[in-house]
Write a protein that holds these residues in place. Sequence first.
Motif, short mmCIF file in Angstrom:
data_model
loop_
_atom_site.label_atom_id
_atom_site.label_comp_id
_atom_site.label_asym_id
_atom_site.label_seq_id
_atom_site.Cartn_x
_atom_site.Cartn_y
_atom_site.Cartn_z
N ARG A 149 9.00 8.45 -8.03
CA ARG A 149 8.36 7.45 -7.18
C ARG A 149 8.00 8.06 -5.82
N SER A 150 8.95 8.79 -5.27
CA SER A 150 8.72 9.41 -3.97
C SER A 150 7.59 10.44 -4.05
N LYS A 151 7.59 11.24 -5.12
CA LYS A 151 6.54 12.26 -5.28
C LYS A 151 5.16 11.61 -5.39
N VAL A 152 5.10 10.51 -6.15
CA VAL A 152 3.80 9.86 -6.34
C VAL A 152 3.34 9.19 -5.04
N ALA A 153 4.28 8.64 -4.29
CA ALA A 153 3.91 8.04 -3.00
C ALA A 153 3.32 9.12 -2.09
N THR A 154 3.96 10.28 -2.08
CA THR A 154 3.46 11.37 -1.23
C THR A 154 2.08 11.84 -1.72
N ALA A 155 1.95 12.01 -3.04
CA ALA A 155 0.66 12.47 -3.59
C ALA A 155 -0.45 11.48 -3.25
N THR A 156 -0.10 10.19 -3.29
CA THR A 156 -1.07 9.15 -2.97
C THR A 156 -1.51 9.28 -1.51
N ARG A 157 -0.53 9.44 -0.64
CA ARG A 157 -0.85 9.55 0.79
C ARG A 157 -1.71 10.79 1.06
N VAL A 158 -1.34 11.89 0.44
CA VAL A 158 -2.10 13.13 0.66
C VAL A 158 -3.53 12.95 0.16
N PHE A 159 -3.67 12.39 -1.03
CA PHE A 159 -5.02 12.21 -1.60
C PHE A 159 -5.86 11.29 -0.72
N MET A 160 -5.26 10.18 -0.31
CA MET A 160 -6.02 9.22 0.49
C MET A 160 -6.40 9.83 1.85
N ASP A 161 -5.51 10.60 2.39
CA ASP A 161 -5.82 11.29 3.66
C ASP A 161 -6.98 12.26 3.46
N GLU A 162 -6.95 13.01 2.37
CA GLU A 162 -8.05 13.95 2.08
C GLU A 162 -9.38 13.22 1.99
N GLN A 163 -9.33 11.98 1.51
CA GLN A 163 -10.56 11.22 1.34
C GLN A 163 -10.95 10.46 2.62
N GLY A 164 -10.22 10.70 3.67
CA GLY A 164 -10.60 10.12 4.96
C GLY A 164 -10.06 8.72 5.21
N PHE A 165 -9.02 8.34 4.49
CA PHE A 165 -8.45 6.99 4.69
C PHE A 165 -7.38 7.02 5.77
N LEU A 166 -7.31 5.93 6.53
CA LEU A 166 -6.24 5.77 7.51
C LEU A 166 -5.19 4.85 6.93
N GLU A 167 -3.93 5.22 7.11
CA GLU A 167 -2.86 4.32 6.68
C GLU A 167 -2.56 3.38 7.85
N VAL A 168 -2.80 2.11 7.63
CA VAL A 168 -2.58 1.13 8.70
C VAL A 168 -1.58 0.10 8.19
N GLU A 169 -0.56 -0.17 9.01
CA GLU A 169 0.41 -1.19 8.62
C GLU A 169 -0.08 -2.56 9.07
N THR A 170 0.01 -3.51 8.18
CA THR A 170 -0.39 -4.88 8.52
C THR A 170 0.87 -5.74 8.56
N PRO A 171 0.81 -6.87 9.24
CA PRO A 171 2.03 -7.66 9.46
C PRO A 171 2.63 -8.21 8.16
N THR A 172 3.96 -8.31 8.16
CA THR A 172 4.59 -9.04 7.06
C THR A 172 4.97 -10.45 7.51
N LEU A 173 4.85 -10.74 8.79
CA LEU A 173 4.96 -12.14 9.22
C LEU A 173 3.53 -12.63 9.38
N PHE A 174 3.09 -13.40 8.42
CA PHE A 174 1.69 -13.80 8.34
C PHE A 174 1.64 -15.31 8.39
N LYS A 175 0.45 -15.82 8.13
CA LYS A 175 0.25 -17.25 8.20
C LYS A 175 0.16 -17.79 6.78
#
Length: 599
Positions: A149-175
């Motif tokens: 799970r940890s390896k795949v999470a890292t691979a996902t982040r690396v791939f998305m970063d290569e593709q120019g994606f920003l990781e942005v955290e959104t709130p968990t206290l929502f409406k």
Amino acid sequence: MKRTHHCNELRPAHVGQTVTLSGWVHSRRDLGGLIFIDIRDREGRTQTVFDPSDLPAELFNRAAALRSECVITVTGPVRLRPAGTNNAKISTGEVEVGVVSLEVLNMAEVLPFPVDDPEAAAKVNEELRLQYRYLDLRRPEMARNLRLRSKVATATRVFMDEQGFLEVETPTLFKSTPEGAREFLVPSRVHPGQFYALPQSPQQFKQILMVAGVERYFQLARCYRDEDLRADRQPEFTQVDIEMSFIEREDIYALIEGLLRRVWRTALNVDIPTPFLRMSFHEALNRFGIDKPDTRFGMELVDFSEEFRTSTFKVFSGAIANGGVVKAINARGLAAATQGQIETMTEYAKSFGAKGLAFIKVENGEWKSPIVKFFSEAEKNALKEKLAIAEGDLILFAADQWLTACEILGKIRLYCAEVLKSQGKLTIPADQFNFLWVVDFPLLSFDKEQNRWYSSHHPFTAPVAEDVPLLVSDPKKVRGQHYDIVVNGVELGGGSIRIHQPDVQRTIFEQVLQIPPDMVKARFGYMLEAFRYGAPPHGGIALGFDRMIAILCGTPSIRDVIAFPKTAKGTDLMTDSPAPVEPKQLRDLHLELKVARKE
Ligand code: ASP
């Protein structure tokens, strides 16, 4: 004594070195004067040998008192195992450590279940495993899942970063947006009588991020749904959540195919072929009876509406006269189905509103079935030909409205496949992954009870451009720009191109979904407003991360790939939550209980 190596490191090349290992007592064998202890850490295990002639008596006695899962550090020389005693099952199986020094870091009580034996562990009741999750996670199979799970999470982040994606955290206290699944509510202390809700997905925030000009967003997002839990659902789960601007559906397909290729390569060293097959929602239902078809085996649905239109068998011709269809599948080799199995399938049919289940068993050259006598020769020939009927087959029918008939046979098809698998008559290689995109879903579905249309996916999905004029006049015909990614009959994720024009979004809310304007304003006003200030065209997708890891680990349960999952009843057995709270906490939150407080 500080560890010099981990427990999966020593090989014949280390022979002669003095090493220090730390870990847990995995197993212990007393062989007369000698004690063998397999010491285990996160990486693996190594055999250590305690010989009274190498150790002070006091240390040897301490080794004799060790139990499974005590925590120790040992030091000693690496040596080859005596001839004939190698263990080919572990990578350190050619060597052992002759212990000259032992430090007992902690003792362990007798465990509630063994962690060193996969077969015994498989029989342990899951509730016990969840209660002692820290022990369960020590089992090598579970440790492997967490690591993957940890390896795949890292691979996902690396791939998305290569593709120019920003990781942005959104709130968990929502409406609260009470449209989809039921939500978890969080009372506000500072604002008496007001509530946050935990997000079912970051959908609205990620769309707002597109308005904010982020262009490419992703997040490994925790989502919450307070549904009555079905077997493989969790109240909180993780999605790979993605949104992009200035794109079309094709861009999402290409991105996700690239991501999944990377993930499968990282996790399993498997190259999955791309591009993936595409299938319309209609074709998926028509051929497989489900919108997430498992295409690893055939048993496809075959239509006999033409053949039975004027049949004297009224159950069939009547259904067709009612605007319905007659469909059948051939469960090859299942003629010997038991009464119980036929009953199970009949129950499936009934659960969709059918009166019963028509079937034919082909045994000893005969078609055994109470309905065959109503069939004409031409009808029988059509069945024989289009279903390639042979000895040992079981033919199952559904005569109903198209969708119902498809769904009945879709469910029965999967059941038959399970039975055939268990009998060894259907084998599917463990490393076969049939990916496909399901597209062209209807944008809207009709709720008969409430007599209104609702969004098949969510209200932000864009209609196919040429269908927009039909939105109000003929909603049934409107296709959504929605797509699902399916693998081996499992829905891995889904998403859509979104509506970015405020007037189309308002039409959907008010005229199609019939949400009163003041409610639209209260719930989605900020979104409609944001869209007025230059919203780029955008779209996205979310992949079920837990489910993906479960598939990669080859486990049927997502609980096996979540460190601390909840039971099917939504409880955490280790911490014993949910749990009552003090009356003062309730007072602070301006809440009063209507049920008696459960101690
Ligand atoms: N938010 C959607 C979901 O959670 C996915 C999407 O449309 O991107 O299913």
